[in-house]
Design a protein around this motif. Structure first.
Motif, mmCIF file in Angstrom:
data_model
loop_
_atom_site.group_PDB
_atom_site.id
_atom_site.type_symbol
_atom_site.label_atom_id
_atom_site.label_comp_id
_atom_site.label_asym_id
_atom_site.label_seq_id
_atom_site.Cartn_x
_atom_site.Cartn_y
_atom_site.Cartn_z
ATOM 1 N N TRP A 1 0.837 -1.201 0.000
ATOM 2 C CA TRP A 1 0.000 0.000 0.000
ATOM 3 C C TRP A 1 0.865 1.242 0.000
ATOM 4 O O TRP A 1 1.946 1.293 0.612
ATOM 5 C CB TRP A 1 -0.897 0.023 1.231
ATOM 6 C CG TRP A 1 -1.698 1.290 1.367
ATOM 7 C CD1 TRP A 1 -2.934 1.538 0.854
ATOM 8 C CD2 TRP A 1 -1.293 2.500 2.043
ATOM 9 N NE1 TRP A 1 -3.337 2.825 1.161
ATOM 10 C CE2 TRP A 1 -2.360 3.434 1.886
ATOM 11 C CE3 TRP A 1 -0.150 2.877 2.733
ATOM 12 C CZ2 TRP A 1 -2.290 4.723 2.427
ATOM 13 C CZ3 TRP A 1 -0.079 4.163 3.259
ATOM 14 C CH2 TRP A 1 -1.146 5.072 3.109
ATOM 15 N N SER A 2 0.369 2.290 -0.673
ATOM 16 C CA SER A 2 0.932 3.627 -0.591
ATOM 17 C C SER A 2 -0.194 4.605 -0.893
ATOM 18 O O SER A 2 -1.118 4.277 -1.648
ATOM 19 C CB SER A 2 2.067 3.813 -1.606
ATOM 20 O OG SER A 2 2.578 5.148 -1.527
ATOM 21 N N PRO A 3 -0.158 5.822 -0.338
ATOM 22 C CA PRO A 3 -1.237 6.774 -0.602
ATOM 23 C C PRO A 3 -1.262 7.255 -2.045
ATOM 24 O O PRO A 3 -2.295 7.711 -2.526
ATOM 25 C CB PRO A 3 -0.941 7.921 0.364
ATOM 26 C CG PRO A 3 0.516 7.825 0.648
ATOM 27 C CD PRO A 3 0.826 6.369 0.622
ATOM 28 N N ARG A 4 -0.143 7.173 -2.754
ATOM 29 C CA ARG A 4 -0.081 7.559 -4.164
ATOM 30 C C ARG A 4 1.121 6.861 -4.790
ATOM 31 O O ARG A 4 2.141 6.630 -4.120
ATOM 32 C CB ARG A 4 0.015 9.078 -4.325
ATOM 33 C CG ARG A 4 1.097 9.742 -3.511
ATOM 34 C CD ARG A 4 0.922 11.255 -3.446
ATOM 35 N NE ARG A 4 1.931 11.853 -2.582
ATOM 36 C CZ ARG A 4 3.070 12.396 -3.030
ATOM 37 N NH1 ARG A 4 3.340 12.384 -4.342
ATOM 38 N NH2 ARG A 4 3.934 12.923 -2.192
ATOM 39 N N PRO B 1 7.157 3.086 -1.552
ATOM 40 C CA PRO B 1 8.504 2.596 -1.271
ATOM 41 C C PRO B 1 8.803 1.363 -2.129
ATOM 42 O O PRO B 1 7.911 0.812 -2.777
ATOM 43 C CB PRO B 1 8.443 2.224 0.210
ATOM 44 C CG PRO B 1 7.022 1.823 0.418
ATOM 45 C CD PRO B 1 6.201 2.700 -0.495
ATOM 46 N N ARG B 2 10.023 0.939 -2.101
ATOM 47 C CA ARG B 2 10.373 -0.330 -2.743
ATOM 48 C C ARG B 2 10.174 -1.443 -1.706
ATOM 49 O O ARG B 2 10.752 -1.401 -0.622
ATOM 50 C CB ARG B 2 11.821 -0.321 -3.233
ATOM 51 C CG ARG B 2 12.227 -1.598 -3.984
ATOM 52 C CD ARG B 2 13.560 -1.412 -4.681
ATOM 53 N NE ARG B 2 14.660 -1.334 -3.745
ATOM 54 C CZ ARG B 2 15.369 -2.393 -3.304
ATOM 55 N NH1 ARG B 2 15.046 -3.616 -3.715
ATOM 56 N NH2 ARG B 2 16.366 -2.213 -2.473
ATOM 57 N N GLY C 1 4.489 4.241 2.870
ATOM 58 C CA GLY C 1 3.748 3.028 2.545
ATOM 59 C C GLY C 1 4.425 1.785 3.066
ATOM 60 O O GLY C 1 5.377 1.856 3.842
ATOM 61 N N GLY C 2 3.916 0.627 2.640
ATOM 62 C CA GLY C 2 4.500 -0.622 3.089
ATOM 63 C C GLY C 2 3.565 -1.796 2.903
ATOM 64 O O GLY C 2 2.761 -1.836 1.969
ATOM 65 N N TRP C 3 3.642 -2.749 3.833
ATOM 66 C CA TRP C 3 2.933 -4.014 3.749
ATOM 67 C C TRP C 3 1.627 -3.976 4.536
ATOM 68 O O TRP C 3 1.559 -3.336 5.584
ATOM 69 C CB TRP C 3 3.800 -5.150 4.280
ATOM 70 C CG TRP C 3 5.053 -5.386 3.487
ATOM 71 C CD1 TRP C 3 6.290 -4.863 3.728
ATOM 72 C CD2 TRP C 3 5.174 -6.202 2.325
ATOM 73 N NE1 TRP C 3 7.187 -5.292 2.796
ATOM 74 C CE2 TRP C 3 6.530 -6.139 1.906
ATOM 75 C CE3 TRP C 3 4.289 -7.000 1.585
ATOM 76 C CZ2 TRP C 3 7.013 -6.824 0.807
ATOM 77 C CZ3 TRP C 3 4.774 -7.691 0.485
ATOM 78 C CH2 TRP C 3 6.113 -7.594 0.092
#
Length: 432
Positions: free
Chosen positions: A33-36, A41-42, A69-71
């Motif tokens: 997930w990331s907001p945009r 992130p990688r 973002g992340g998992w």
């Protein structure tokens, strides 16, 4: 590998410490997930840095200034009102502020897939070698029937973060953690000596502190007020005569006692709050960090630390009088885990006292002369207060009670994760 999910009648038991790629290249059940997109992130699976079982969920800031973002993993079967414990372990490189860049939290979901209540942040941290264990205990809000476990990296472009040994489990509803506090309002006069003062304070404690009191607070400077003496003439070593005398009272009352005195160590004299345990032994002390000019001119030396002490009921910290004028003493104590802040005080700004409780989400207990002796809860509500000489403000508080706002959520956890300590606050003419 340890992997188990149970979801019957709120009995969730999820644990995972081995991570391997499924057909889509992600671990089964996990997504990114990331907001945009441009802030993503990688993310990747790392088989080198892991805790026990092979594999870890890795996140790299990838030199992205906007990284966030992340998992994430959705777990179904939670039940409104039931309590759950999240546990997540991490190790990191290139982190500058772990408390706001490393995010483990629970986002509750309704049957319709919408957010239920407010997210809950894991903020209790325990270092375990190269890894850190984060934990959170919280009740599922109304309408929640699922929860997303979120393991993120926020605003850390130079960082690499590894997550491993993740668990979400049902737990019994925590029992109340009751603490009875008696804060003493007393000002002796014309006693002529520190020892006479301490004796009078001990007599007041015996008279007004109820049986089964857990914690007793006395004001600032109990060895100088009303004696006609100055700081230097009443200064003593710690431990010393006052800790011995008040230790007898602590032992007889089977209570912790905090009191403000003046401590001499070598050529330095400090405005100090002492902590005595239930057996009367010295359990800790705090040297006042913020000295008003009057105390500096009177020969006192400032302290340089904000210690937090573990008692048999929870964690406490101390600050003294002029400290209330500044945000960082109470903030530092809260960040270090203090649940109750004890404040011996001569006089000061009452509004700031309430603010310190609210902004740090702690119980703030004051004992003063020209300041109300009171017990304030994390919402700033005054639970007990007195200004009558020779009396006590008495209240029993529950340290397991969660003070949450419908719109903002549980602010103790949120405070720990959103506090900014990295932005310079020094005037422009100060060296950096």
């Amino acid at each position: 590998m340890l992997f188990l999910v149970g979801a019957m009648h709120g009995a969730v038991d999820f644990r995972q410490s081995e991570f391997s790629a499924a057909a889509d290249g992600l671990p089964s059940g996990w997504k990114v997930w990331s907001p945009r997109p441009e802030a993503a992130p990688r993310t990747y699976l790392d088989s080198v840095h892991s805790l026990g079982e092979p594999g870890a969920l890795a996140i790299s800031g990838d030199s992205n200034a906007g990284v966030c973002g992340g998992w994430e993993r959705l777990i179904e079967g939670v039940e409104p009102g039931k309590w759950y414990r999240l546990t997540a372990h991490y190790r990191a490189e290139g982190i500058t502020e772990a408390h706001r860049q490393i995010i483990a939290r629970l986002e509750w979901r309704s049957a319709a897939g919408k957010r239920a209540g407010q997210p809950e942040y894991a903020y209790r941290a325990e270092r375990q070698g190269e890894w850190t264990r984060l934990t959170l205990e919280a009740a599922a809000p109304a309408a929640a029937n699922a929860v997303t476990v979120q393991l993120h990296l926020w605003h850390a472009p130079a960082a690499t973060l590894w997550w491993d040994a993740i668990a979400l489990e049902s737990i019994p509803t925590p029992a109340p953690r009751a603490v009875t506090i008696a804060s003493i309002h007393y000002r002796p006069s014309k006693t002529g000596s520190a020892a006479a003062n301490v004796e009078k304070f001990a007599e007041v404690i015996e008279r007004v502190a109820p049986e089964k009191t857990d914690l007793i607070l006395l004001p600032e400077g109990i060895t100088v007020v009303g004696t006609g003496l100055n700081y230097l003439k009443v200064a003593e070593p710690v431990p010393g005569p006052t800790t011995v005398r008040l230790g007898e009272t602590a032992r007889r009352k089977n209570a912790y006692i905090v009191a403000g005195i003046y401590e001499r160590e070598g050529s330095a004299v400090y405005n100090t709050a002492i902590l005595l345990d239930r057996s009367g032994r010295l359990a800790g002390k705090y040297r006042k960090v913020y000295l008003p000019r009057e105390e500096t001119e009177g020969g006192l030396t400032p302290g340089s630390d904000y210690p937090v002490y573990t008692t048999d009921f929870g964690k406490i910290g101390m600050m003294i009088c002029w400290d209330v004028q500044y945000a960082d003493p109470a903030r530092a104590l809260a960040m270090r885990g203090a649940e109750i802040v004890l404040m011996p005080i001569w006089g000061g700004n009452e509004t700031l006292g309430l603010a310190r409780a609210i902004e740090n989400h702690v119980f703030l207990v004051s004992s003063g002369y020209n300041y109300p002796t009171r017990i304030v809860d994390p919402l700033g509500e005054v639970l007990a207060t007195t200004i009558e000489n020779g009396t006590a403000a008495i209240a029993t508080v529950d340290l397991n009670r969660r003070y949450a706002d419908n719109w903002l959520g549980h602010m103790r956890g949120r405070f720990h994760r959103e506090l900014r300590l990295d932005v310079p606050v020094a005037p422009p003419d100060w060296p950096r």
